[in-house]
Design an enzyme around this catalytic site. Sequence first.
Site, PDB file in Angstrom:
ATOM      1  N   ASP A  29       3.383 -15.206 -10.434  1.00  0.00           N
ATOM      2  CA  ASP A  29       3.015 -14.250 -11.478  1.00  0.00           C
ATOM      3  C   ASP A  29       3.778 -12.947 -11.199  1.00  0.00           C
ATOM      4  O   ASP A  29       3.667 -12.407 -10.090  1.00  0.00           O
ATOM      5  CB  ASP A  29       1.491 -14.018 -11.397  1.00  0.00           C
ATOM      6  CG  ASP A  29       1.006 -13.015 -12.420  1.00  0.00           C
ATOM      7  OD1 ASP A  29       1.843 -12.303 -13.031  1.00  0.00           O
ATOM      8  OD2 ASP A  29      -0.227 -12.930 -12.597  1.00  0.00           O
ATOM      9  N   GLU A  79      19.276  -2.132  12.689  1.00  0.00           N
ATOM     10  CA  GLU A  79      18.940  -3.445  13.244  1.00  0.00           C
ATOM     11  C   GLU A  79      19.809  -4.497  12.545  1.00  0.00           C
ATOM     12  O   GLU A  79      19.500  -5.681  12.569  1.00  0.00           O
ATOM     13  CB  GLU A  79      17.449  -3.735  13.114  1.00  0.00           C
ATOM     14  CG  GLU A  79      16.878  -3.517  11.741  1.00  0.00           C
ATOM     15  CD  GLU A  79      15.386  -3.765  11.680  1.00  0.00           C
ATOM     16  OE1 GLU A  79      14.956  -4.844  12.083  1.00  0.00           O
ATOM     17  OE2 GLU A  79      14.653  -2.863  11.222  1.00  0.00           O
ATOM     18  N   CYS A 111      12.635  -0.762  12.483  1.00  0.00           N
ATOM     19  CA  CYS A 111      12.719   0.305  11.472  1.00  0.00           C
ATOM     20  C   CYS A 111      12.525   1.700  12.053  1.00  0.00           C
ATOM     21  O   CYS A 111      12.625   2.693  11.331  1.00  0.00           O
ATOM     22  CB  CYS A 111      11.686   0.074  10.375  1.00  0.00           C
ATOM     23  SG  CYS A 111      11.935  -1.459   9.503  1.00  0.00           S
ATOM     24  N   THR A 152      10.516  -8.589  -0.301  1.00  0.00           N
ATOM     25  CA  THR A 152      10.555  -7.308   0.432  1.00  0.00           C
ATOM     26  C   THR A 152      11.928  -7.079   1.071  1.00  0.00           C
ATOM     27  O   THR A 152      12.041  -6.376   2.066  1.00  0.00           O
ATOM     28  CB  THR A 152       9.437  -7.235   1.508  1.00  0.00           C
ATOM     29  OG1 THR A 152       9.692  -8.230   2.524  1.00  0.00           O
ATOM     30  CG2 THR A 152       8.077  -7.486   0.922  1.00  0.00           C
ATOM     31  N   SER A 201       1.826  -8.425  10.643  1.00  0.00           N
ATOM     32  CA  SER A 201       2.634  -7.202  10.654  1.00  0.00           C
ATOM     33  C   SER A 201       1.982  -6.104   9.813  1.00  0.00           C
ATOM     34  O   SER A 201       2.003  -4.930  10.192  1.00  0.00           O
ATOM     35  CB  SER A 201       4.059  -7.480  10.172  1.00  0.00           C
ATOM     36  OG  SER A 201       4.106  -7.704   8.773  1.00  0.00           O
ATOM     37  N   HIS A 233       6.785   4.876   6.283  1.00  0.00           N
ATOM     38  CA  HIS A 233       7.779   3.795   6.274  1.00  0.00           C
ATOM     39  C   HIS A 233       7.325   2.837   5.168  1.00  0.00           C
ATOM     40  O   HIS A 233       6.173   2.410   5.146  1.00  0.00           O
ATOM     41  CB  HIS A 233       7.813   3.083   7.634  1.00  0.00           C
ATOM     42  CG  HIS A 233       8.524   1.772   7.573  1.00  0.00           C
ATOM     43  ND1 HIS A 233       9.822   1.668   7.125  1.00  0.00           N
ATOM     44  CD2 HIS A 233       8.126   0.499   7.861  1.00  0.00           C
ATOM     45  CE1 HIS A 233      10.189   0.396   7.162  1.00  0.00           C
ATOM     46  NE2 HIS A 233       9.174  -0.341   7.596  1.00  0.00           N
ATOM     47  N   LYS A 242      -1.599   1.273   0.998  1.00  0.00           N
ATOM     48  CA  LYS A 242      -2.757   0.923   1.828  1.00  0.00           C
ATOM     49  C   LYS A 242      -2.970   1.964   2.935  1.00  0.00           C
ATOM     50  O   LYS A 242      -4.104   2.339   3.227  1.00  0.00           O
ATOM     51  CB  LYS A 242      -2.550  -0.463   2.461  1.00  0.00           C
ATOM     52  CG  LYS A 242      -2.694  -1.596   1.461  1.00  0.00           C
ATOM     53  CD  LYS A 242      -2.593  -2.935   2.168  1.00  0.00           C
ATOM     54  CE  LYS A 242      -2.663  -4.064   1.147  1.00  0.00           C
ATOM     55  NZ  LYS A 242      -2.728  -5.377   1.760  1.00  0.00           N
ATOM     56  N   ASN A 275      13.276  -2.773   0.799  1.00  0.00           N
ATOM     57  CA  ASN A 275      13.191  -2.335   2.195  1.00  0.00           C
ATOM     58  C   ASN A 275      14.602  -2.095   2.722  1.00  0.00           C
ATOM     59  O   ASN A 275      15.463  -2.965   2.636  1.00  0.00           O
ATOM     60  CB  ASN A 275      12.492  -3.412   3.048  1.00  0.00           C
ATOM     61  CG  ASN A 275      12.094  -2.883   4.436  1.00  0.00           C
ATOM     62  OD1 ASN A 275      12.394  -1.737   4.785  1.00  0.00           O
ATOM     63  ND2 ASN A 275      11.416  -3.708   5.213  1.00  0.00           N
ATOM     64  N   SER A 307       8.748  -2.520  13.780  1.00  0.00           N
ATOM     65  CA  SER A 307       8.074  -3.700  14.332  1.00  0.00           C
ATOM     66  C   SER A 307       8.452  -3.896  15.788  1.00  0.00           C
ATOM     67  O   SER A 307       9.492  -3.452  16.262  1.00  0.00           O
ATOM     68  CB  SER A 307       8.457  -4.937  13.531  1.00  0.00           C
ATOM     69  OG  SER A 307       7.752  -4.937  12.317  1.00  0.00           O
TER      70      SER A 307
HETATM   71  P1  HMG Z   1       2.339 -13.133   0.550  1.00  0.00           P
HETATM   72  O1  HMG Z   1       1.610 -14.125   1.346  1.00  0.00           O
HETATM   73  O2  HMG Z   1       3.364 -13.631  -0.374  1.00  0.00           O
HETATM   74  O3  HMG Z   1       1.447 -12.223  -0.347  1.00  0.00           O
HETATM   75  O4  HMG Z   1       3.022 -12.121   1.606  1.00  0.00           O
HETATM   76  P2  HMG Z   1      -0.143 -12.159  -0.514  1.00  0.00           P
HETATM   77  O5  HMG Z   1      -0.658 -13.476  -0.944  1.00  0.00           O
HETATM   78  O6  HMG Z   1      -0.754 -11.496   0.680  1.00  0.00           O
HETATM   79  O7  HMG Z   1      -0.193 -11.165  -1.742  1.00  0.00           O
HETATM   80  C1  HMG Z   1       0.273  -9.880  -1.655  1.00  0.00           C
HETATM   81  C2  HMG Z   1      -0.600  -8.976  -2.503  1.00  0.00           C
HETATM   82  O8  HMG Z   1      -0.414  -9.324  -3.882  1.00  0.00           O
HETATM   83  C3  HMG Z   1      -2.100  -9.127  -2.249  1.00  0.00           C
HETATM   84  O9  HMG Z   1      -2.660  -7.839  -2.360  1.00  0.00           O
HETATM   85  C4  HMG Z   1      -2.569  -9.991  -3.420  1.00  0.00           C
HETATM   86  O10 HMG Z   1      -3.933  -9.823  -3.741  1.00  0.00           O
HETATM   87  C5  HMG Z   1      -1.685  -9.455  -4.519  1.00  0.00           C
HETATM   88  P3  HMG Z   1      -3.373  -7.151  -1.090  1.00  0.00           P
HETATM   89  O11 HMG Z   1      -4.487  -8.054  -0.688  1.00  0.00           O
HETATM   90  O12 HMG Z   1      -2.318  -7.077  -0.024  1.00  0.00           O
HETATM   91  O13 HMG Z   1      -3.812  -5.819  -1.615  1.00  0.00           O
HETATM   92  N1  HMG Z   1      -1.535 -10.341  -5.691  1.00  0.00           N
HETATM   93  C6  HMG Z   1      -1.546  -9.902  -6.967  1.00  0.00           C
HETATM   94  N2  HMG Z   1      -1.694  -8.659  -7.489  1.00  0.00           N
HETATM   95  C7  HMG Z   1      -1.632  -8.537  -8.856  1.00  0.00           C
HETATM   96  N3  HMG Z   1      -1.485  -9.600  -9.684  1.00  0.00           N
HETATM   97  C8  HMG Z   1      -1.339 -10.857  -9.207  1.00  0.00           C
HETATM   98  C9  HMG Z   1      -1.357 -11.037  -7.783  1.00  0.00           C
HETATM   99  N4  HMG Z   1      -1.246 -12.116  -6.971  1.00  0.00           N
HETATM  100  C10 HMG Z   1      -1.359 -11.671  -5.693  1.00  0.00           C
HETATM  101  N5  HMG Z   1      -1.159 -11.877 -10.029  1.00  0.00           N
HETATM  102  C11 HMG Z   1       3.852 -10.203   2.773  1.00  0.00           C
HETATM  103  C12 HMG Z   1       3.125 -10.719   1.520  1.00  0.00           C
HETATM  104  C13 HMG Z   1       3.974  -8.686   2.695  1.00  0.00           C
HETATM  105  C14 HMG Z   1       3.071 -10.596   4.027  1.00  0.00           C
HETATM  106  C15 HMG Z   1       5.278 -10.858   2.809  1.00  0.00           C
HETATM  107  O14 HMG Z   1       6.020 -10.420   1.700  1.00  0.00           O
HETATM  108  C16 HMG Z   1       6.060 -10.566   4.066  1.00  0.00           C
HETATM  109  O15 HMG Z   1       5.929 -11.248   5.072  1.00  0.00           O
HETATM  110  N6  HMG Z   1       6.919  -9.479   4.064  1.00  0.00           N
HETATM  111  C17 HMG Z   1       7.703  -9.114   5.241  1.00  0.00           C
HETATM  112  C18 HMG Z   1       6.890  -8.419   6.313  1.00  0.00           C
HETATM  113  C19 HMG Z   1       6.560  -6.970   6.001  1.00  0.00           C
HETATM  114  O16 HMG Z   1       7.168  -6.337   5.164  1.00  0.00           O
HETATM  115  N7  HMG Z   1       5.592  -6.399   6.748  1.00  0.00           N
HETATM  116  C20 HMG Z   1       5.212  -5.027   6.579  1.00  0.00           C
HETATM  117  C21 HMG Z   1       4.655  -4.402   7.846  1.00  0.00           C
HETATM  118  S1  HMG Z   1       5.797  -4.554   9.204  1.00  0.00           S
HETATM  119  C22 HMG Z   1       7.007  -3.339   8.865  1.00  0.00           C
HETATM  120  O17 HMG Z   1       6.805  -2.497   8.062  1.00  0.00           O
HETATM  121  C23 HMG Z   1       8.292  -3.424   9.635  1.00  0.00           C
HETATM  122  C24 HMG Z   1       9.464  -4.009   8.875  1.00  0.00           C
HETATM  123  O18 HMG Z   1       9.953  -3.069   7.936  1.00  0.00           O
HETATM  124  C25 HMG Z   1      10.561  -4.459   9.845  1.00  0.00           C
HETATM  125  C26 HMG Z   1      11.076  -3.486  10.890  1.00  0.00           C
HETATM  126  O19 HMG Z   1      10.370  -2.694  11.508  1.00  0.00           O
HETATM  127  O20 HMG Z   1      12.273  -3.602  11.161  1.00  0.00           O
HETATM  128  C27 HMG Z   1       9.067  -5.246   8.090  1.00  0.00           C
END
Ligand code: HMG
Length: 387
Positions: A29, A79, A111, A152, A201, A233, A242, A275, A307
């Site tokens: 969606d 990185e 990051c 992302t 994460s 970040h 959040k 990102n 991370s």
């Molecule tokens: P996912 O499993 O695809 O998503 O992974 P989900 O099922 O958790 O859904 C995401 C959100 O969408 C949820 O909201 C759902 O409810 C909502 P939340 O509960 O989070 O508020 N949702 C909807 N909303 C509206 N309409 C709809 C609908 N359906 C669902 N129809 C995840 C998401 C971010 C985990 C994934 O994309 C991922 O692994 N990303 C990479 C990791 C990441 O970015 N982590 C962030 C923290 S770590 C960090 O910041 C460091 C980093 O930048 C690296 C570094 O330091 O170098 C990553």
Amino acid sequence: MKVGIDQIGYFTPNKYVDMVDLAHARNQDPNKFLIGIGQKKMSVADPTQDAVSMGINATLRYIDKIDKSKVGLLIFGTESSVDQSKSGSLFVKSALGLNPTVRAFEVKEACFGLTAGLMIAQDFVRLHPDQTAIVIGSDIARYGINTAGEVTQGAGSVSLLISSHPRILELNEGHSAYSEDINDFWRPNYSKTAKVDGKYSTQVYLDFFKHTFSAYKERKNLETKDFAAIVYHLPFTKMGLKANRLAVEGTDEETNARLMDSFTAAKELNANVGNIYTGSLYLSLLSLLENGKLKAGDLVGLFSYGSGAMAEFYSANVVEGYEKQLDKVGDKALLDNRSKLSVAEYEEIFSAGLEDPENDVELTSDEEKGRYYFAGIHNDIRQYQVK
Ligand code: HMG
């Protein structure tokens, strides 16, 4: 002594994927990506844009406004490094024509890399107030086609000039840092794409935010209401939302509204770029400066997260006339002038980016005139050229 950010330049490559198209292609969606993740578009780097070329292009945005002879330090945070030995700084130094006396090196902590560089630069300028420092964060975020992290991804660079006469933000002394040796996100040497424990994460990010924000307020005798804005970040904008919700918990209505409004202003560029790892916090800062309602003296909090994991909270005050140092029109044009890729085109470019070209295969760039690009490899040495 005042030390702070005097210039900010950003760059993102000239191609993007629309999140609605990506959602359709992945049978999701679109509102999951647009609202649940909070992203509208993501920039895509073709094989001619890498961390080095993007870092040069970000710094070129302001280089003609500064005295190059004063730059004594050049730090490259990434990185997405292009070499295991030689730092990206040296390629950048040549392209910009900086003095051979400049101290140039690269730093890494996911990051957090640009913030690490900024903290070193701040100390350097306090010791050498007649000199300035350039600190660059430059990355391509790659998780892989059809992975949960795909939405992302992004690509881009932010470059900062740190000086003792800052015209944008004055950095305040003191910070609150926190680290733990964990595996929430990493990229082994043999892999071009990141490994990630996505949900974990996001939880660690929020825990580290709570920890560093409350420790900072306690250390500096501040309350949440003292901040005009907090920037985060932003791996995707919902992540920052959040954290911002945690920040405003228990505050008065006016503080709540102010910090929520400033967050809306601060996420605009990131929602359209994706990102960019090291540069993401500073892209958000730029977005706040250009779209928010800041005035001279306002206190801005900055939350950096890398991370692995390392986080730091610090603050800065807005300098009178900061708007004159920004190029809002040019920054918007960078986004507006990108061309839209179909998902199939993006997938092809993504796959091509996983391999380095063979020696002596010359790459040509479709970026605009004056931009630097990676032109290929000769004698195992990467070649950078200006269009
Ligand atoms: P996912 O499993 O695809 O998503 O992974 P989900 O099922 O958790 O859904 C995401 C959100 O969408 C949820 O909201 C759902 O409810 C909502 P939340 O509960 O989070 O508020 N949702 C909807 N909303 C509206 N309409 C709809 C609908 N359906 C669902 N129809 C995840 C998401 C971010 C985990 C994934 O994309 C991922 O692994 N990303 C990479 C990791 C990441 O970015 N982590 C962030 C923290 S770590 C960090 O910041 C460091 C980093 O930048 C690296 C570094 O330091 O170098 C990553």
